[in-house]
Design a protein around this motif. Structure first.
Motif, PDB file in Angstrom:
ATOM      1  N   LEU A   1      22.523  49.922  79.309  1.00 38.47           N
ATOM      2  CA  LEU A   1      23.359  48.932  78.725  1.00 38.47           C
ATOM      3  C   LEU A   1      24.751  49.560  78.417  1.00 38.47           C
ATOM      4  CD1 LEU A   1      22.542  46.498  77.300  1.00 38.47           C
ATOM      5  CD2 LEU A   1      22.619  47.579  75.789  1.00 38.47           C
ATOM      6  N   THR A   2      25.316  49.123  78.810  1.00 38.02           N
ATOM      7  CA  THR A   2      27.338  48.781  78.806  1.00 38.02           C
ATOM      8  C   THR A   2      27.835  48.102  78.073  1.00 38.02           C
ATOM      9  OG1 THR A   2      26.849  48.292  81.211  1.00 38.02           O
ATOM     10  CG2 THR A   2      27.223  50.513  80.881  1.00 38.02           C
TER      11      THR A   2
ATOM     12  N   PHE B   1      21.202  40.237  70.920  1.00 35.78           N
ATOM     13  CA  PHE B   1      21.597  41.343  69.416  1.00 35.78           C
ATOM     14  C   PHE B   1      21.413  43.234  70.274  1.00 35.78           C
ATOM     15  CE2 PHE B   1      18.731  38.177  68.153  1.00 35.78           C
ATOM     16  CZ  PHE B   1      19.817  37.161  67.449  1.00 35.78           C
ATOM     17  N   ASN B   2      21.854  42.703  71.306  1.00 36.91           N
ATOM     18  CA  ASN B   2      22.183  44.254  72.384  1.00 36.91           C
ATOM     19  C   ASN B   2      22.956  45.099  71.556  1.00 36.91           C
ATOM     20  OD1 ASN B   2      20.494  44.636  73.730  1.00 36.91           O
ATOM     21  ND2 ASN B   2      21.787  43.363  75.262  1.00 36.91           N
ATOM     22  N   ARG B   3      23.526  46.184  70.826  1.00 34.59           N
ATOM     23  CA  ARG B   3      24.409  47.127  69.999  1.00 34.59           C
ATOM     24  C   ARG B   3      24.497  48.297  70.652  1.00 34.59           C
ATOM     25  NH1 ARG B   3      24.223  46.476  64.385  1.00 34.59           N
ATOM     26  NH2 ARG B   3      23.454  44.127  63.289  1.00 34.59           N
TER      27      ARG B   3
ATOM     28  N   ARG C   1      28.924  56.804  85.958  1.00 34.05           N
ATOM     29  CA  ARG C   1      29.917  55.728  84.816  1.00 34.05           C
ATOM     30  C   ARG C   1      29.778  53.658  86.140  1.00 34.05           C
ATOM     31  NH1 ARG C   1      34.783  56.257  81.596  1.00 34.05           N
ATOM     32  NH2 ARG C   1      34.360  53.516  81.160  1.00 34.05           N
ATOM     33  N   ARG C   2      29.614  53.224  84.963  1.00 36.12           N
ATOM     34  CA  ARG C   2      29.805  51.722  86.086  1.00 36.12           C
ATOM     35  C   ARG C   2      30.429  50.811  85.314  1.00 36.12           C
ATOM     36  NH1 ARG C   2      24.052  48.173  85.864  1.00 36.12           N
ATOM     37  NH2 ARG C   2      24.168  48.015  83.748  1.00 36.12           N
ATOM     38  N   TYR C   3      31.028  50.658  86.475  1.00 35.34           N
ATOM     39  CA  TYR C   3      32.877  49.560  86.415  1.00 35.34           C
ATOM     40  C   TYR C   3      32.400  48.302  86.454  1.00 35.34           C
ATOM     41  CZ  TYR C   3      34.704  53.839  85.838  1.00 35.34           C
ATOM     42  OH  TYR C   3      35.122  55.773  85.219  1.00 35.34           O
TER      43      TYR C   3
ATOM     44  N   LEU D   1      40.237  38.139  70.653  1.00 37.94           N
ATOM     45  CA  LEU D   1      38.979  39.079  71.648  1.00 37.94           C
ATOM     46  C   LEU D   1      39.771  39.860  71.524  1.00 37.94           C
ATOM     47  CD1 LEU D   1      40.631  35.907  74.109  1.00 37.94           C
ATOM     48  CD2 LEU D   1      38.687  36.205  72.529  1.00 37.94           C
ATOM     49  N   GLU D   2      40.264  40.735  71.166  1.00 37.81           N
ATOM     50  CA  GLU D   2      40.492  42.333  71.474  1.00 37.81           C
ATOM     51  C   GLU D   2      38.867  43.090  71.602  1.00 37.81           C
ATOM     52  OE1 GLU D   2      44.453  43.370  70.330  1.00 37.81           O
ATOM     53  OE2 GLU D   2      44.974  42.840  71.718  1.00 37.81           O
ATOM     54  N   VAL D   3      38.537  42.815  70.577  1.00 38.41           N
ATOM     55  CA  VAL D   3      37.702  43.805  69.713  1.00 38.41           C
ATOM     56  C   VAL D   3      36.049  43.184  70.695  1.00 38.41           C
ATOM     57  CG1 VAL D   3      38.692  43.880  67.844  1.00 38.41           C
ATOM     58  CG2 VAL D   3      36.711  41.797  67.861  1.00 38.41           C
ATOM     59  N   LEU D   4      36.348  41.939  70.953  1.00 34.65           N
ATOM     60  CA  LEU D   4      34.949  41.390  71.451  1.00 34.65           C
ATOM     61  C   LEU D   4      34.242  42.149  72.939  1.00 34.65           C
ATOM     62  CD1 LEU D   4      35.276  37.324  71.703  1.00 34.65           C
ATOM     63  CD2 LEU D   4      34.203  38.850  69.877  1.00 34.65           C
ATOM     64  N   ARG D   5      33.180  41.945  73.258  1.00 32.96           N
ATOM     65  CA  ARG D   5      32.467  42.645  74.405  1.00 32.96           C
ATOM     66  C   ARG D   5      31.535  42.077  74.510  1.00 32.96           C
ATOM     67  NH1 ARG D   5      36.176  45.127  73.001  1.00 32.96           N
ATOM     68  NH2 ARG D   5      36.617  47.628  73.007  1.00 32.96           N
ATOM     69  N   LEU D   6      30.618  42.168  76.012  1.00 29.79           N
ATOM     70  CA  LEU D   6      29.271  41.954  76.818  1.00 29.79           C
ATOM     71  C   LEU D   6      28.528  42.616  77.031  1.00 29.79           C
ATOM     72  CD1 LEU D   6      30.508  38.539  78.326  1.00 29.79           C
ATOM     73  CD2 LEU D   6      29.431  38.370  76.073  1.00 29.79           C
ATOM     74  N   CYS D   7      27.558  43.334  76.434  1.00 26.93           N
ATOM     75  CA  CYS D   7      26.679  43.305  77.435  1.00 26.93           C
ATOM     76  C   CYS D   7      26.860  43.399  79.007  1.00 26.93           C
ATOM     77  CB  CYS D   7      25.341  43.997  76.758  1.00 26.93           C
ATOM     78  SG  CYS D   7      24.199  43.079  76.785  1.00 26.93           S
TER      79      CYS D   7
END
Length: 111
Positions: A30-31, A11-13, A84-86, A61-67
Motif C-alpha cells: 500500500l502506497t 480508511f487506509n492509513r 519503490r513504485r511510482y 490540497l498539499e496535505v491530501l494523499r490517495l492510497c
C-alpha cells in the motif's frame, strides 16, 4: 503525522515502518500519493474522483494523499533495482472502494 487516504469511505492509513507487515511485493504494498498540483487538468480529474470541489485552493490540497488501491496496476511504474513504485504522469484514480470502477473517459471529466 499519520497519512490517511483522502478517498471518501477509504480508511487506509500509512503506518510507521516498524508497524508495517513484512515487505510485500511492490504491487501488493500500500502506497500513498500526492495530488498532481502542477497538472491542472489531471488535478481536476483527481478531485472529481474523490468528490471534492474543483475550485479548492491548491494550498488546502498539499496535505491530501490517495492510497494505491484507487489506481489500476497500469498506472504504476517501478525503477529496476528499486523497490519503490511510482505513479505515471497520466495516472487518474479509477477504483472506488475496491469494487466499483470508473471509466477514465467519463462524462463528468469533460465538464
Amino acid at each position: 503525522m499519520v497519512r490517511m487516504c483522502a478517498f471518501p469511505g477509504c480508511f487506509n492509513r500509512q503506518k510507521a515502518v516498524r508497524l508495517r507487515p513484512r515487505p510485500l511485493s511492490p504491487e501488493e504494498r500500500l502506497t500513498f500519493h500526492r495530488f498532481p498540483l502542477n497538472d491542472p487538468q489531471r488535478l481536476r480529474l483527481w478531485l472529481l474522483a474523490v468528490h471534492r470541489d474543483t475550485s479548492l485552493p491548491v494550498q488546502s490540497l498539499e496535505v491530501l494523499r490517495l492510497c494505491s488501491q484507487h489506481f489500476s496496476r497500469d498506472d504504476f511504474r517501478s525503477d529496476k533495482g528499486n523497490v519503490r513504485r511510482y505513479l505515471k504522469s497520466t495516472a487518474v484514480p479509477v477504483w472506488f472502494l475496491k469494487t466499483e470502477k470508473v471509466s477514465k473517459d467519463c462524462s463528468l471529466c469533460d465538464q
